[in-house]
Motif scaffolding. Structure first.
Motif, mmCIF file in Angstrom:
data_model
loop_
_atom_site.group_PDB
_atom_site.id
_atom_site.type_symbol
_atom_site.label_atom_id
_atom_site.label_comp_id
_atom_site.label_asym_id
_atom_site.label_seq_id
_atom_site.Cartn_x
_atom_site.Cartn_y
_atom_site.Cartn_z
ATOM 1 N N GLU A 51 0.829 -1.220 0.000
ATOM 2 C CA GLU A 51 0.000 0.000 0.000
ATOM 3 C C GLU A 51 0.858 1.263 0.000
ATOM 4 O O GLU A 51 0.520 2.247 -0.652
ATOM 5 N N THR A 52 1.963 1.239 0.699
ATOM 6 C CA THR A 52 2.869 2.395 0.716
ATOM 7 C C THR A 52 3.521 2.575 -0.651
ATOM 8 O O THR A 52 3.679 3.710 -1.119
ATOM 9 N N ILE A 53 3.868 1.482 -1.302
ATOM 10 C CA ILE A 53 4.429 1.551 -2.659
ATOM 11 C C ILE A 53 3.404 2.163 -3.610
ATOM 12 O O ILE A 53 3.722 3.059 -4.403
ATOM 13 N N GLU A 55 0.882 4.129 -2.887
ATOM 14 C CA GLU A 55 0.713 5.550 -2.566
ATOM 15 C C GLU A 55 1.881 6.379 -3.090
ATOM 16 O O GLU A 55 1.700 7.477 -3.621
ATOM 17 N N ARG A 56 3.077 5.865 -2.969
ATOM 18 C CA ARG A 56 4.256 6.567 -3.487
ATOM 19 C C ARG A 56 4.137 6.761 -5.003
ATOM 20 O O ARG A 56 4.433 7.828 -5.533
ATOM 21 N N LEU A 57 3.681 5.714 -5.703
ATOM 22 C CA LEU A 57 3.532 5.810 -7.156
ATOM 23 C C LEU A 57 2.391 6.748 -7.539
ATOM 24 O O LEU A 57 2.496 7.474 -8.535
ATOM 25 N N ARG A 58 1.309 6.766 -6.749
ATOM 26 C CA ARG A 58 0.210 7.717 -7.008
ATOM 27 C C ARG A 58 0.710 9.156 -6.907
ATOM 28 O O ARG A 58 0.312 10.013 -7.684
ATOM 29 N N ASP A 70 -2.875 -2.729 -11.001
ATOM 30 C CA ASP A 70 -1.714 -2.997 -11.859
ATOM 31 C C ASP A 70 -0.455 -3.263 -11.040
ATOM 32 O O ASP A 70 0.337 -4.148 -11.380
ATOM 33 N N VAL A 71 -0.253 -2.505 -9.974
ATOM 34 C CA VAL A 71 0.927 -2.704 -9.129
ATOM 35 C C VAL A 71 0.864 -4.070 -8.469
ATOM 36 O O VAL A 71 1.845 -4.816 -8.470
#
Length: 87
Positions: A51-53, A55-58, A70-71
Motif C-alpha cells: 500500500e505504501t508503494i 501511494e508513493r507511485l500515485r 496494476d501494481v
C-alpha cells in the motif's frame, strides 16, 4: 502486519544509461524493464509494504488513475519470476 516485498537476494536493480531504462541484474543474466516495471521495482526497498508503494507511485504519477490493481498484479508476476521475495 502487511507483507513487504524486496528485491530477491542475488538480484540488483540499476538504471542503465546506455539503454535508458532500469534493468534487473542477476548471476545468469539481465532483465530489461519497461518504464512501469522499473518505477514499481524502484519503490521496492524492503521497507515499504504494497500500500505504501502504491501511494508513493500515485504521488509520483498523479494522472495515472488507479494504480493499485496494476501494481499488485505486477508484484505477483515479479514473485512468479523470482525477482522479489516477501518479508
Amino acid at each position: 502486519m502487511n507483507p513487504v516485498p524486496r528485491i530477491r537476494r542475488g538480484f540488483r536493480l540499476q538504471w542503465e544509461p546506455a539503454q535508458a531504462c532500469f534493468v534487473l541484474l542477476y548471476p545468469e543474466g539481465m532483465v530489461r524493464l519497461n518504464g512501469s516495471a522499473g518505477a514499481i521495482l524502484e519503490a521496492v526497498d524492503g521497507e515499504r509494504d504494497v500500500e505504501t508503494i502504491i501511494e508513493r507511485l500515485r504521488t509520483r504519477f498523479p494522472d495515472a488513475g488507479d494504480l493499485g490493481p496494476d501494481v499488485r498484479e505486477f508484484l505477483r508476476e515479479a514473485e512468479r519470476q523470482h525477482w522479489i521475495e516477501w518479508q
